[in-house]
Motif scaffolding. Structure first.
Motif, PDB file in Angstrom:
ATOM      1  N   ASN A   8      52.513  33.150  38.998  1.00  0.00           N
ATOM      2  CA  ASN A   8      51.862  34.259  38.290  1.00  0.00           C
ATOM      3  C   ASN A   8      50.462  33.912  37.790  1.00  0.00           C
ATOM      4  OD1 ASN A   8      54.089  35.939  38.590  1.00  0.00           O
ATOM      5  ND2 ASN A   8      55.028  35.246  36.681  1.00  0.00           N
ATOM      6  N   CYS A   9      50.116  32.633  37.809  1.00  0.00           N
ATOM      7  CA  CYS A   9      48.811  32.204  37.270  1.00  0.00           C
ATOM      8  C   CYS A   9      47.675  32.967  37.936  1.00  0.00           C
ATOM      9  CB  CYS A   9      48.641  30.704  37.493  1.00  0.00           C
ATOM     10  SG  CYS A   9      47.022  30.085  36.985  1.00  0.00           S
ATOM     11  N   ILE A  10      46.791  33.517  37.079  1.00  0.00           N
ATOM     12  CA  ILE A  10      45.615  34.231  37.587  1.00  0.00           C
ATOM     13  C   ILE A  10      44.341  33.399  37.403  1.00  0.00           C
ATOM     14  CG2 ILE A  10      46.600  36.543  37.312  1.00  0.00           C
ATOM     15  CD1 ILE A  10      45.028  36.730  34.626  1.00  0.00           C
ATOM     16  N   GLY A  11      44.507  32.165  36.968  1.00  0.00           N
ATOM     17  CA  GLY A  11      43.369  31.262  36.868  1.00  0.00           C
ATOM     18  C   GLY A  11      42.437  31.548  35.714  1.00  0.00           C
ATOM     19  N   CYS A  12      42.975  32.071  34.626  1.00  0.00           N
ATOM     20  CA  CYS A  12      42.090  32.402  33.498  1.00  0.00           C
ATOM     21  C   CYS A  12      41.513  31.153  32.843  1.00  0.00           C
ATOM     22  CB  CYS A  12      42.814  33.266  32.484  1.00  0.00           C
ATOM     23  SG  CYS A  12      43.925  32.345  31.409  1.00  0.00           S
ATOM     24  N   GLY A  13      42.206  30.037  32.957  1.00  0.00           N
ATOM     25  CA  GLY A  13      41.672  28.782  32.440  1.00  0.00           C
ATOM     26  C   GLY A  13      41.972  28.478  30.989  1.00  0.00           C
ATOM     27  N   LEU A  14      42.654  29.392  30.314  1.00  0.00           N
ATOM     28  CA  LEU A  14      42.933  29.176  28.885  1.00  0.00           C
ATOM     29  C   LEU A  14      43.719  27.888  28.644  1.00  0.00           C
ATOM     30  CD1 LEU A  14      44.011  32.511  27.130  1.00  0.00           C
ATOM     31  CD2 LEU A  14      42.322  30.859  26.331  1.00  0.00           C
ATOM     32  N   CYS A  15      44.743  27.676  29.448  1.00  0.00           N
ATOM     33  CA  CYS A  15      45.607  26.515  29.202  1.00  0.00           C
ATOM     34  C   CYS A  15      44.833  25.207  29.307  1.00  0.00           C
ATOM     35  CB  CYS A  15      46.789  26.524  30.163  1.00  0.00           C
ATOM     36  SG  CYS A  15      46.323  26.582  31.905  1.00  0.00           S
ATOM     37  N   ALA A  16      43.980  25.102  30.314  1.00  0.00           N
ATOM     38  CA  ALA A  16      43.203  23.875  30.489  1.00  0.00           C
ATOM     39  C   ALA A  16      42.198  23.698  29.355  1.00  0.00           C
ATOM     40  CB  ALA A  16      42.506  23.890  31.838  1.00  0.00           C
ATOM     41  N   VAL A  30      43.707  27.803  40.350  1.00  0.00           N
ATOM     42  CA  VAL A  30      44.869  28.047  39.490  1.00  0.00           C
ATOM     43  C   VAL A  30      45.153  26.774  38.696  1.00  0.00           C
ATOM     44  CG1 VAL A  30      45.887  29.824  40.954  1.00  0.00           C
ATOM     45  CG2 VAL A  30      46.482  27.420  41.325  1.00  0.00           C
ATOM     46  N   ALA A  31      46.027  26.910  37.721  1.00  0.00           N
ATOM     47  CA  ALA A  31      46.317  25.758  36.868  1.00  0.00           C
ATOM     48  C   ALA A  31      47.462  24.943  37.441  1.00  0.00           C
ATOM     49  CB  ALA A  31      46.672  26.240  35.468  1.00  0.00           C
ATOM     50  N   LYS A  32      47.449  23.664  37.078  1.00  0.00           N
ATOM     51  CA  LYS A  32      48.622  22.832  37.331  1.00  0.00           C
ATOM     52  C   LYS A  32      48.858  21.980  36.089  1.00  0.00           C
ATOM     53  CE  LYS A  32      46.211  19.148  39.859  1.00  0.00           C
ATOM     54  NZ  LYS A  32      46.027  17.996  39.162  1.00  0.00           N
ATOM     55  N   SER A  52      49.738  30.972  24.953  1.00  0.00           N
ATOM     56  CA  SER A  52      48.479  31.705  25.107  1.00  0.00           C
ATOM     57  C   SER A  52      48.281  32.275  26.499  1.00  0.00           C
ATOM     58  CB  SER A  52      47.305  30.769  24.787  1.00  0.00           C
ATOM     59  OG  SER A  52      47.378  30.320  23.454  1.00  0.00           O
ATOM     60  N   CYS A  53      49.032  31.813  27.469  1.00  0.00           N
ATOM     61  CA  CYS A  53      48.833  32.304  28.836  1.00  0.00           C
ATOM     62  C   CYS A  53      49.093  33.807  28.889  1.00  0.00           C
ATOM     63  CB  CYS A  53      49.756  31.572  29.802  1.00  0.00           C
ATOM     64  SG  CYS A  53      49.584  32.184  31.492  1.00  0.00           S
ATOM     65  N   PRO A  54      48.117  34.584  29.361  1.00  0.00           N
ATOM     66  CA  PRO A  54      48.246  36.046  29.321  1.00  0.00           C
ATOM     67  C   PRO A  54      49.287  36.598  30.292  1.00  0.00           C
ATOM     68  CG  PRO A  54      46.250  35.422  30.484  1.00  0.00           C
ATOM     69  CD  PRO A  54      46.815  34.156  29.889  1.00  0.00           C
ATOM     70  N   VAL A  55      49.679  35.799  31.261  1.00  0.00           N
ATOM     71  CA  VAL A  55      50.649  36.306  32.244  1.00  0.00           C
ATOM     72  C   VAL A  55      51.955  35.518  32.232  1.00  0.00           C
ATOM     73  CG1 VAL A  55      48.906  37.322  33.756  1.00  0.00           C
ATOM     74  CG2 VAL A  55      49.550  34.926  34.069  1.00  0.00           C
ATOM     75  N   GLY A  56      52.134  34.676  31.229  1.00  0.00           N
ATOM     76  CA  GLY A  56      53.393  33.949  31.108  1.00  0.00           C
ATOM     77  C   GLY A  56      53.687  33.036  32.282  1.00  0.00           C
TER      78      GLY A  56
HETATM   79 FE1  F3S Z   1      46.849  30.295  34.671  1.00  0.00          FE
HETATM   80 FE2  F3S Z   1      47.881  31.047  32.420  1.00  0.00          FE
HETATM   81 FE3  F3S Z   1      46.587  28.798  32.576  1.00  0.00          FE
HETATM   82  S1  F3S Z   1      46.837  32.353  33.893  1.00  0.00           S
HETATM   83  S2  F3S Z   1      45.049  29.144  34.136  1.00  0.00           S
HETATM   84  S3  F3S Z   1      48.473  29.293  33.612  1.00  0.00           S
HETATM   85  S4  F3S Z   1      46.604  30.164  30.837  1.00  0.00           S
END
Ligand code: F3S
Length: 61
Positions: A8-16, A30-32, A52-56
């Motif tokens: 589901n990751c949309i690559g918003c970058g918040l987590c990183a 995308v995040a890993k 904080s991830c907007p798409v869980g």
């Molecule tokens: Fe992806 Fe959520 Fe991180 S959209 S980049 S896993 S905050």
């Protein structure tokens, strides 16, 4: 505790941004998550990143 990032990751970058000790962005945009246990001292920021991830897209692995 380990985390994983699902499709589901949309690559918003918040987590990183919140917890770079655990999450990073791949060349695909995308995040890993690190494959090892969350380092001592990073548990709270890793949990904050998950929440904080907007798409869980971050789940406990
Ligand atoms: Fe992806 Fe959520 Fe991180 S959209 S980049 S896993 S905050």
């Amino acid at each position: 505790m380990k985390y994983g990032v699902n499709e589901n990751c949309i690559g918003c970058g918040l987590c990183a941004g919140i917890c770079p000790e655990v999450f990073s962005m791949t060349d695909e945009g995308v995040a890993k998550a690190i494959e090892s246990e969350v380092p001592a001292g990073s548990e709270s920021t890793a949990a904050e990143a998950k929440d904080s991830c907007p798409v869980g897209a971050i789940e406990k692995a």
